[in-house]
Every structure is written in C-alpha cells, then in structure tokens.
Design a protein around this motif. Structure first.
Motif, PDB file in Angstrom:
ATOM      1  N   CYS A  90       0.822  -1.222   0.000  1.00 51.43           N
ATOM      2  CA  CYS A  90       0.000   0.000   0.000  1.00 51.43           C
ATOM      3  C   CYS A  90       0.850   1.265   0.000  1.00 51.43           C
ATOM      4  CB  CYS A  90      -0.964   0.014   1.184  1.00 51.43           C
ATOM      5  SG  CYS A  90      -2.132  -1.365   1.189  1.00 51.43           S
ATOM      6  N   LEU A  91       1.989   1.234  -0.687  1.00 48.49           N
ATOM      7  CA  LEU A  91       2.794   2.443  -0.838  1.00 48.49           C
ATOM      8  C   LEU A  91       2.096   3.407  -1.796  1.00 48.49           C
ATOM      9  CD1 LEU A  91       6.394   0.955  -1.171  1.00 48.49           C
ATOM     10  CD2 LEU A  91       5.297   1.886   0.863  1.00 48.49           C
ATOM     11  N   SER A  92       2.276   4.691  -1.553  1.00 43.99           N
ATOM     12  CA  SER A  92       1.673   5.696  -2.422  1.00 43.99           C
ATOM     13  C   SER A  92       2.463   5.800  -3.727  1.00 43.99           C
ATOM     14  CB  SER A  92       1.639   7.052  -1.722  1.00 43.99           C
ATOM     15  OG  SER A  92       2.956   7.539  -1.502  1.00 43.99           O
ATOM     16  N   SER A  93       1.824   6.375  -4.724  1.00 35.30           N
ATOM     17  CA  SER A  93       2.507   6.554  -6.008  1.00 35.30           C
ATOM     18  C   SER A  93       3.697   7.493  -5.870  1.00 35.30           C
ATOM     19  CB  SER A  93       1.523   7.105  -7.040  1.00 35.30           C
ATOM     20  OG  SER A  93       0.963   8.331  -6.610  1.00 35.30           O
ATOM     21  N   GLU A  94       3.616   8.473  -4.953  1.00 33.48           N
ATOM     22  CA  GLU A  94       4.743   9.383  -4.729  1.00 33.48           C
ATOM     23  C   GLU A  94       5.926   8.650  -4.104  1.00 33.48           C
ATOM     24  OE1 GLU A  94       1.041  11.610  -5.084  1.00 33.48           O
ATOM     25  OE2 GLU A  94       1.666   9.978  -3.747  1.00 33.48           O
ATOM     26  N   GLU A  95       5.665   7.747  -3.172  1.00 40.12           N
ATOM     27  CA  GLU A  95       6.747   6.974  -2.568  1.00 40.12           C
ATOM     28  C   GLU A  95       7.390   6.040  -3.582  1.00 40.12           C
ATOM     29  OE1 GLU A  95       5.309   6.629   2.098  1.00 40.12           O
ATOM     30  OE2 GLU A  95       4.378   5.355   0.579  1.00 40.12           O
ATOM     31  N   MET A  96       6.581   5.420  -4.408  1.00 42.45           N
ATOM     32  CA  MET A  96       7.136   4.549  -5.449  1.00 42.45           C
ATOM     33  C   MET A  96       7.975   5.350  -6.433  1.00 42.45           C
ATOM     34  SD  MET A  96       6.129   1.393  -4.846  1.00 42.45           S
ATOM     35  CE  MET A  96       6.150   0.527  -6.421  1.00 42.45           C
ATOM     36  N   ALA A  97       7.512   6.555  -6.794  1.00 37.77           N
ATOM     37  CA  ALA A  97       8.275   7.390  -7.719  1.00 37.77           C
ATOM     38  C   ALA A  97       9.591   7.835  -7.104  1.00 37.77           C
ATOM     39  CB  ALA A  97       7.443   8.604  -8.122  1.00 37.77           C
ATOM     40  N   LEU A  98       9.597   8.147  -5.806  1.00 37.41           N
ATOM     41  CA  LEU A  98      10.835   8.536  -5.133  1.00 37.41           C
ATOM     42  C   LEU A  98      11.834   7.384  -5.131  1.00 37.41           C
ATOM     43  CD1 LEU A  98      12.587  10.381  -3.340  1.00 37.41           C
ATOM     44  CD2 LEU A  98      11.315   9.504  -1.364  1.00 37.41           C
ATOM     45  N   ILE A  99      11.379   6.186  -4.797  1.00 33.18           N
ATOM     46  CA  ILE A  99      12.283   5.030  -4.776  1.00 33.18           C
ATOM     47  C   ILE A  99      12.832   4.750  -6.169  1.00 33.18           C
ATOM     48  CG2 ILE A  99      12.416   2.557  -4.301  1.00 33.18           C
ATOM     49  CD1 ILE A  99      10.267   2.975  -2.149  1.00 33.18           C
ATOM     50  N   SER A 100      11.985   4.848  -7.178  1.00 34.82           N
ATOM     51  CA  SER A 100      12.453   4.634  -8.552  1.00 34.82           C
ATOM     52  C   SER A 100      13.469   5.683  -8.954  1.00 34.82           C
ATOM     53  CB  SER A 100      11.260   4.657  -9.515  1.00 34.82           C
ATOM     54  OG  SER A 100      10.373   3.594  -9.254  1.00 34.82           O
ATOM     55  N   GLU A 101      13.270   6.925  -8.533  1.00 33.63           N
ATOM     56  CA  GLU A 101      14.204   7.994  -8.883  1.00 33.63           C
ATOM     57  C   GLU A 101      15.552   7.811  -8.207  1.00 33.63           C
ATOM     58  OE1 GLU A 101      14.149  12.903  -9.180  1.00 33.63           O
ATOM     59  OE2 GLU A 101      12.455  11.793  -8.331  1.00 33.63           O
ATOM     60  N   ILE A 102      15.547   7.330  -6.986  1.00 34.43           N
ATOM     61  CA  ILE A 102      16.794   7.139  -6.250  1.00 34.43           C
ATOM     62  C   ILE A 102      17.568   5.931  -6.769  1.00 34.43           C
ATOM     63  CG2 ILE A 102      17.767   6.572  -3.991  1.00 34.43           C
ATOM     64  CD1 ILE A 102      15.506   8.179  -2.730  1.00 34.43           C
TER      65      ILE A 102
END
Length: 650
Positions: free
Chosen positions: A300-312
């Motif tokens: 249940c991670l948010s789309s913003e958290e997933m985008a941050l992890i992908s960016e890092i």
C-alpha cells in the motif's frame, strides 16, 4: 448579472492598501503573529504570508487577483508573499498619485527594459557577494525568521542545512539535491507529534510511514523488488469467463494458485530478493509464502513513494509475471538495511537504498508538540528548499525587451551602441548554455529554458571603435560591464577581455540599452545581507539611471518604483529603534555617494535572484491590474440558450 465600471484608481485603491495592512505587521524577523481560526475550531498562530492571504475572505475581484499573484510568486520562488503585497500597494499608490493613465501603463514595460535592467546590471552587481557554500544557515535563518519564532528557526535552519549536506556531500550535486528535496519533501520527512522540536533528527535512508505486512530480518546486502499489481496469479485473464462445474474443480484451481504463488516466492529468494515493495494490497497467500521464504513485504505504498524510490535507485516497477515463471528478474534495487522503526506509538519501515545518482537519500524526523505545528514547520522547510534552488539561477535579460529595444533604437537613431562586425561575431560565437528565467513569473512552477550568455573566459579580443572617444568595457565572471566612470569592486577580479563602445550620454534616450551588457544581468549565486540592502541599492541606482532618460513617463515610473522599494525596509524597521529606518537609509545613501563600503549587519543573507524576481512579478501584476477597465460580477450561472427558445422565454 451586474456590470460595474471601474476607473484605474478605484480598481486597486482600497484592496491594495487593505492587503498590505493585513500582512505588514507580520513582515520581517521582528513581525508579529496572526491567530487563524480553522473551520474545525482549531486556533493556529502563524506569520506565513501565504497562509495569511489564503485565510482572508476577499470580496473585491482586484484583491483576489493580488492575493493570487502573490501566492503564485511564492510558489515559484519559495519566498516573498508579504513583500509582494507591500511593494504592490506602494507602486499602485505611487502611480495613482502620479495620475496613472494609459501612458504610464506603457511606460511600465519600457521601464523594465530601459532602467531596471540597467540598474541591476551596472549598479547592483558591484555590491553582490557569492553565496557561502558551507554556510547554508546564513541563508536559512533569516528566511525562516519571517515565518517562525526565534527558537524554532535556529533549530530548523540547522536541521535543513544538515539534510542538504547529507543528501549532497559535494557542492556540485547540491542543485540537483535541492530540486529533489523540494519536490519530494513530503516523502523525505516523517512528522512526529507529541515531542519537542529538539528531538528532531536526520536519519540515513527513507522512512515509510506504514508497518511491515511481513517482516523477515536479513543481514548484509539484499535486493528489493518494486511491484504495482497483486502477485497472486489470477484464475483467468481479464474479460474471459471462468466456469467451474464442481467443488473439486474449484479446489484444484485454488491449489494451482497456491503452487504458483509458492513458486514465485522461491524465485524471489533464489534471486536474493528479500524485500517486496508494493503499491497494491497483496493477498494473504502472498504474505504467507513471503514469510515462509524470508521475504519482507511492505504494501500500500503511495505513487509518490514509489516514484521517489524509482528515482533514487533507477529501478522501475516489475511487470506482472503472467504464465512465464522462468523470466529473469533484473529490475531490483540494492538495499543496505531494512529495519522496523518505532515513532512514538506508530511502527514504520526504515530502509536504506544505494543511490544511482548524486543524491544520497536521507530522511528528516520532524518533531513538534501538535500536528498543526508540524504542518507549519514542514511547509516552511519545503519552501526553504525552493528558495535555495533560486540561489543557483541566473537572471538574464529577456529577449522580448532586447528585441523591442533594438527595433526602437533603429527607428529613433538615439542611444545606439555601435558594434563592429568582429565584435558581433565575438558575441555570437562565445556563448554557453545557462538557465533562463521564465517569461511568465506568475506560474506556480518556474520553467527552465536555455539561453545564450557571453562567456568571458573564452574571449580575448579587442575591438577598436572608429571614433576617438571610447569607453573600455570589462567583462568578468561575476562582475559587470564597466564604463569609464564605474569600476566594479575597485577593479578586483576583472578579466582582460574588453571592447570599445560609444559612451552613454545623459542627453540621449535609453532606448537602445539592450546591447550595453551581456545577456546575464545577475550571475548565479549572489546574495546580499538581509534587512533592506537590496531595496536601498536598487532604489539608488534606479533613480541614478532614470536621470539619464528623457522620456518623462519612464522617469515618472522610475521614481515611483524607486520610492515604492523603500516601503519594505520601512516596514522591517517599524519595530526597531526610533528613527531606525532613517538612520539606516542615510548611512547607506551617503556610503553609495562616497563610493564607500556599505555598513553590513550580521543578521544573515538573502538570495538576490528571489528579490529581483519579486520586483519583476510586482511590475507584471501592476500592468495586469491597470489594464482592467471594467469589472463584471456574475450573481448566478448563465443558463444555456437552446435554438428552440424564443425571446419571450427570457
């Protein structure tokens, strides 16, 4: 529907003064706080200009436009909502006293290109200093002083600076880190109510504000898989009907799903994937086999958290396996640690990632007595990162003013700067890319476009003028073009590159100003001491260069803007010692006239880019307001008129 005619004076007279009066008391580090009452009944003391403007119940349309433009400027630069309103009210009042009309509206556009840019490029630049790379607190403390209390701003300035340094250990990576911190700060901090601010700290990695669905401790380096879909295999494809004839067939189908799920977890274990990060809710069978095979699950991670992890990490979410269970798993992220974290009574997930970019992920644990205070602190810090981004931007002369100035210069044949063919070639060839200020300063986000800037380090060409009287112009990296009567920093740091141009004459017009300095008005990184130094300097040089223009309307606008700039330091010194502003103003002006260093305080620094863009945004808002000749108020929505309707129906 009602129609109300409005003159230029009545459009802005009362709303501007009312807005300025509402925010002036909270301006600067000595300003007071306003107590805002939320609809829920919660009382919130604040000094934040955006919150003050949003809390006002504004009825006049002009007041709504002013507040919206101030908030838009604040969103773009991270600073200046209260100063925007105070300066706007002063400019509008000065234009009204001068008998504002269509002529002054046109003169506002000419003033920016003919006087303001000249005052910034040839006067203001000589007093600028580079931002200290390792002293971010000098920029952050005065910035936060206009929003928070003394004890809060010092602690938060240290935390903000520490977060910047840890996320960007090298100064070269700081602009990229600041952009990511500004965009992703909600995901890079965790608010903890019920603790004092002194308990706040910076932690490596990121903190996900949810608990493990399955936690299996693991030592050493491990891999993480990002997914956005449930991993439990579906019995059928979407749109395909699944028919079960008996209970036995149904149980066999469930056993097939279970075996597929178990096989998937075995594959994850064999690929050293011990952490599953999912934006979707996973089925119980997935959680069961994840625990069985030592795979931790966070769902249940948010789309913003997933985008941050992908960016890092540079890893994209893994697609569904489907029927191909033998497909190799390549999109995995390296994880240095994965631990549960207890924040008061809430369990969170603390993960350290190996970054593939210059940004080193760190998270701020932000403590405060109540949620409302934490919300204010988080908003102030996020906007502080936006403000720090502006320090690395360059103020460039805008191409539309340059083109218009050149065309007017050719038409009037006055104040023309004569460049030889070799010199024009030099300007064309010696260019480099840089960030340019967006044409529209009222957008919520400032866009970066590419422009050409004269590179002083790549040219060493002396162009001789055909006339006897010539003025040497020296171009330096962080300095300005210097005339025979002007010397930046006493000649310190000037390069050898020079060219000869026809000197500016006081009796000539200022139309052809666009070519007398490079495209860069203010280089990236300059700062000035806080406390009204920018406004005093720009006030002085606007008045100085306005005297050289014979266009009376431009001169009037110049004097109005120059006097309006003093409204900000006047408001800053209201709560200081008696006659504090008068003393400060006279000392600064006398030092400028005698070409002596200005008296400098130790209260901190502020970005020149933000201050200059504040002036530009206010001028654009004034032009917009003065172009309003009619206000139409609509009391009820317009009804759609059908073709079959007759005039008798209305």
């Amino acid at each position: 529907m009602c129609r109300t005619s409005a003159s230029l004076g009545s459009v802005h007279r009362s709303p501007a003064a009312a807005l300025a009066g509402a925010v002036r008391g909270a301006l600067g580090p000595r300003g007071g706080r306003a107590l805002l009452l939320r609809p829920s009944g919660e009382a919130m003391p604040t000094r934040d200009g955006r919150r003050l403007l949003e809390a006002l119940s504004l009825e006049p349309p002009a007041a709504r436009v002013m507040a919206a433009r101030a908030c838009s400027h604040r969103a773009a630069t991270g600073d200046g909502a209260k100063s925007f309103v105070v300066l706007l009210a002063a400019v509008l009042g000065g234009l009204r006293a001068a008998g504002g009309g269509a002529g002054l509206r046109r003169a506002l556009r000419d003033f920016e290109a003919q006087v303001l840019e000249r005052a910034a490029a040839r006067g203001l630049r000589r007093h600028l200093r580079p931002a200290p790379p390792e002293q971010l607190e000098a920029l952050l403390e005065p910035y936060l002083a206009g929003r928070l209390g003394p004890g809060e701003r010092q602690r938060l300035a240290r935390l903000c600076a520490e977060l910047c340094r840890r996320c960007a250990p090298s100064a070269a990576a700081r602009p990229q880190a600041l952009r990511l911190l500004g965009r992703r700060f909600p995901e890079l901090h965790a608010a903890v109510p019920g603790l004092p601010l002194a308990s706040s700290r910076v932690l490596p990695g990121i903190v996900l504000r949810r608990d493990f669905a399955a936690y299996c401790p693991a030592d050493g380096e491990l891999r993480a898989l990002l997914v956005t879909e449930p991993l439990r295999p579906a019995l059928t494809a979407p749109g395909v009907e699944f028919v079960v004839d008996s209970e036995g067939q149904y149980q066999a189908s469930l056993r097939w799903v279970t075996r597929r799920t178990e096989a998937l977890m075995k594959r994850l274990q064999s690929n050293n994937v011990k952490l599953l990060l999912s934006s979707a809710k996973q089925e119980e069978v997935v959680i069961y086999y994840a625990k069985l095979y030592g795979v931790s699950v966070v769902e249940c991670l948010s789309s913003e958290e997933m985008a941050l992890i992908s960016e890092i990490t540079g890893v994209s979410p893994y697609a569904s396996f489907g029927d191909n269970m033998d497909r190799e798993i390549t999109e995995t992220a390296a994880v240095t640690f994965c631990l549960p974290l207890l924040l008061i009574s809430k369990r969170c997930v603390h993960i350290g990632f190996s970054s593939v970019c210059a940004f080193q992920p760190h998270c701020l644990i932000l403590c405060g007595p109540v949620d409302g205070v934490n919300e204010q602190h988080a908003a102030a810090l996020q906007e502080a990162f936006t403000m720090l981004q502006q320090v690395f931007k360059t103020v460039d002369q805008r191409e539309e003013w340059k083109a218009e100035g050149e065309s007017q210069s050719e038409a009037s044949d006055v104040c023309t700067w004569h460049f030889s063919a070799a010199q024009k070639q030099l300007v064309t060839e010696n260019t480099c890319n840089s960030n340019q200020v967006s044409e529209c300063q009222l957008k919520a986000l400032s866009d970066e476009t590419e422009t050409k800037i004269l590179d002083p380090h790549k040219s060493d060409l002396l162009v001789n003028n055909q006339k006897n009287h010539s003025t040497a112009v020296l171009v330096a990296h962080n300095t300005d073009i210097v005339t025979v009567c002007e010397c930046l920093h006493g000649g310190k740091g000037l390069e050898k590159t020079c060219c000869h141009i026809v000197p500016f004459k006081e009796e000539e017009s200022c139309v052809g100003i666009a070519q007398d300095y490079s495209n860069s008005l203010i280089e990236a990184g300059p700062v000035l001491p806080v406390g009204g130094y920018f406004e005093i300097l720009l006030h002085y040089y606007i008045q100085d260069y306005a005297k050289q223009c014979q266009q009376s309307e431009v001169t009037v606008v110049s004097n109005v803007v120059a006097d309006a700039l003093l409204s900000i330091p006047k408001a800053l010194y209201r709560r200081a010692e008696r006659d504090g502003f008068t003393k400060f103003y006279l000392e600064a002006i006398n030092s400028l006239r005698k070409n002596q260093p200005l008296p400098v305080n130790n209260e901190g620094l502020e970005s020149v880019y933000c201050k200059y863009q504040l002036v530009i945004s206010v001028l654009h808002c004034v032009t917009e307001l003065l172009s309003v000749d009619l206000i139409i108020g609509i009391r009820r929505p317009l009804q759609r008129i059908e073709d079959c309707d007759s005039e008798n129906d209305f």
